[in-house]
Scaffold this motif. Structure first.
Motif, mmCIF file in Angstrom:
data_model
loop_
_atom_site.group_PDB
_atom_site.id
_atom_site.type_symbol
_atom_site.label_atom_id
_atom_site.label_comp_id
_atom_site.label_asym_id
_atom_site.label_seq_id
_atom_site.Cartn_x
_atom_site.Cartn_y
_atom_site.Cartn_z
ATOM 1 N N GLU A 95 53.469 -38.043 -60.459
ATOM 2 C CA GLU A 95 53.651 -38.895 -59.284
ATOM 3 C C GLU A 95 52.998 -38.279 -58.052
ATOM 4 O OE1 GLU A 95 57.859 -39.275 -59.149
ATOM 5 O OE2 GLU A 95 57.931 -40.898 -60.646
ATOM 6 N N ASN A 96 53.042 -36.955 -57.952
ATOM 7 C CA ASN A 96 52.397 -36.271 -56.825
ATOM 8 C C ASN A 96 50.884 -36.426 -56.860
ATOM 9 O OD1 ASN A 96 54.797 -35.381 -55.691
ATOM 10 N ND2 ASN A 96 54.771 -33.429 -56.795
ATOM 11 N N VAL A 97 50.307 -36.470 -58.062
ATOM 12 C CA VAL A 97 48.866 -36.692 -58.201
ATOM 13 C C VAL A 97 48.499 -38.063 -57.635
ATOM 14 C CG1 VAL A 97 46.996 -37.064 -59.858
ATOM 15 C CG2 VAL A 97 48.573 -35.149 -60.171
ATOM 16 N N ILE A 98 49.304 -39.067 -57.987
ATOM 17 C CA ILE A 98 49.049 -40.424 -57.508
ATOM 18 C C ILE A 98 49.211 -40.492 -55.995
ATOM 19 C CG2 ILE A 98 49.804 -42.823 -57.592
ATOM 20 C CD1 ILE A 98 48.478 -41.958 -60.167
ATOM 21 N N LEU A 99 50.282 -39.916 -55.468
ATOM 22 C CA LEU A 99 50.546 -39.962 -54.025
ATOM 23 C C LEU A 99 49.468 -39.236 -53.235
ATOM 24 C CD1 LEU A 99 54.415 -39.411 -53.915
ATOM 25 C CD2 LEU A 99 53.164 -41.501 -53.370
ATOM 26 N N THR A 100 49.003 -38.118 -53.758
ATOM 27 C CA THR A 100 47.945 -37.363 -53.076
ATOM 28 C C THR A 100 46.677 -38.197 -52.978
ATOM 29 O OG1 THR A 100 48.817 -35.229 -53.825
ATOM 30 C CG2 THR A 100 46.504 -35.294 -53.162
ATOM 31 N N PHE A 101 46.352 -38.878 -54.061
ATOM 32 C CA PHE A 101 45.164 -39.741 -54.024
ATOM 33 C C PHE A 101 45.347 -40.881 -53.034
ATOM 34 C CE2 PHE A 101 42.814 -43.493 -55.487
ATOM 35 C CZ PHE A 101 41.526 -42.996 -55.365
ATOM 36 N N ARG A 102 46.508 -41.511 -53.030
ATOM 37 C CA ARG A 102 46.734 -42.644 -52.139
ATOM 38 C C ARG A 102 46.666 -42.242 -50.672
ATOM 39 N NH1 ARG A 102 51.170 -46.840 -54.491
ATOM 40 N NH2 ARG A 102 50.983 -47.538 -52.327
ATOM 41 N N ARG A 103 46.892 -40.980 -50.372
ATOM 42 C CA ARG A 103 46.845 -40.510 -48.989
ATOM 43 C C ARG A 103 45.492 -39.882 -48.628
ATOM 44 N NH1 ARG A 103 52.701 -37.534 -49.663
ATOM 45 N NH2 ARG A 103 54.007 -39.414 -49.481
ATOM 46 N N SER A 104 44.555 -39.900 -49.558
ATOM 47 C CA SER A 104 43.273 -39.251 -49.315
ATOM 48 C C SER A 104 42.475 -39.989 -48.239
ATOM 49 C CB SER A 104 42.462 -39.163 -50.610
ATOM 50 O OG SER A 104 42.257 -40.449 -51.161
ATOM 51 N N LYS A 105 41.652 -39.243 -47.542
ATOM 52 C CA LYS A 105 40.864 -39.787 -46.438
ATOM 53 C C LYS A 105 39.619 -40.485 -46.973
ATOM 54 C CE LYS A 105 38.668 -38.424 -42.090
ATOM 55 N NZ LYS A 105 38.340 -37.295 -41.179
ATOM 56 N N SER A 106 39.333 -41.670 -46.409
ATOM 57 C CA SER A 106 38.141 -42.446 -46.774
ATOM 58 C C SER A 106 37.932 -42.508 -48.285
ATOM 59 C CB SER A 106 36.901 -41.852 -46.093
ATOM 60 O OG SER A 106 37.039 -41.871 -44.694
ATOM 61 N N PRO A 107 38.872 -43.107 -49.009
ATOM 62 C CA PRO A 107 38.785 -43.110 -50.471
ATOM 63 C C PRO A 107 37.991 -44.276 -51.050
ATOM 64 C CG PRO A 107 40.811 -44.153 -49.799
ATOM 65 C CD PRO A 107 40.085 -43.769 -48.515
ATOM 66 N N PHE A 108 37.307 -45.021 -50.217
ATOM 67 C CA PHE A 108 36.744 -46.303 -50.656
ATOM 68 C C PHE A 108 35.683 -46.172 -51.749
ATOM 69 C CE2 PHE A 108 38.008 -46.661 -46.154
ATOM 70 C CZ PHE A 108 39.116 -47.478 -46.341
#
Length: 240
Positions: free
Chosen positions: A31-44
């Motif tokens: 779940e932390n892996v998913i949350l870290t990705f969702r909070r990443s900067k400019s992930p487009f």
């Protein structure tokens, strides 16, 4: 990007696995892996790569959620071209991947609706003409699956602008939401209703016995029409 995608897909497998085969610590780490990705900067760019390459419904859903959150979070840093590119990409992706799970497709179209709403009062282009042109083409295609996508898009727009519990929280003031709603009522609500009537006319004009898909489409269209006709207007002056 490929490595990040592998990490997300592995995390998705752990999250979706039965409790009997995954420990609590493994699930939390995933779940932390998913949350870290969702909070990443400019992930487009990464999100686009993952949408094009992942087959995991869970990952696709999380990627769509990431795009929505990042669009809201980084709106002031994005150019009109970047915003419209992401909106166009999501619409194209949905129409070219008919086999998407319902919850994945609905999340992607909700993201498109949020992008559209966020730009309602902005000097940047909201992509209004392009979005409604996309919907018009889907309806005019006569293809039931494409028309169902159009219905999902229209429903997402109605939900975002209605101001009810289905409206996404985008971190802006209640006044912003009210102003967006009024502008939608003045500019777009009638168009949404006209789209619904257009599909309804196509259905009732068909000489063939109504198929199961057409029956489902009819139910969606009637729900959209009901939502428009029971709309809680911001002002006393109705436009329909």
């Amino acid at each position: 990007m490929a490595e990040v995608l592998r990490e997300l897909e592995q995390a998705a497998q752990l999250i979706m696995a039965p409790p009997s085969v995954v420990s609590q610590s493994q699930r939390q780490a995933a779940e932390n892996v998913i949350l870290t990705f969702r909070r990443s900067k400019s992930p487009f760019e990464a999100c686009q790569f993952m949408l094009e390459n992942s087959k995991s419904d869970y990952v696709l859903f999380q990627v769509a959620s990431t795009v929505k959150e990042a669009m809201i979070r980084e709106w002031t840093l994005l150019s009109p071209e970047q915003i419209n590119h992401m909106r166009t990409f999501l619409m194209k992706y949905v129409t070219q991947n008919i086999g998407l799970s319902n919850y994945v497709r609905e999340q992607m179209l909700q993201t498109v609706a949020v992008i559209y709403k966020r730009g309602t009062l902005d000097t940047k282009s909201s992509g209004r003409e392009a979005l409604f042109q996309d919907v018009s083409q889907l309806i005019a295609s006569g293809n039931t699956q494409m028309q169902m996508i159009a219905c999902s898009m229209l429903t997402a727009l109605l939900n975002e602008y209605s101001g009810n519990a289905k409206t996404s929280a985008i971190g802006l003031s209640w006044n912003f939401h009210n102003e967006c709603k009024r502008k939608f009522e003045n500019n777009d609500l009638k168009q949404v209703f006209q789209f619904a009537l257009q599909v309804l006319h196509q259905i009732v004009s068909s000489p063939d016995q109504m198929s199961r898909d057409a029956s489902t489409l009819l139910g969606r269209i009637l729900a959209i029409s009901e939502q428009v006709l029971s709309w809680d207007f911001s002002l006393a002056r109705h436009i329909l």
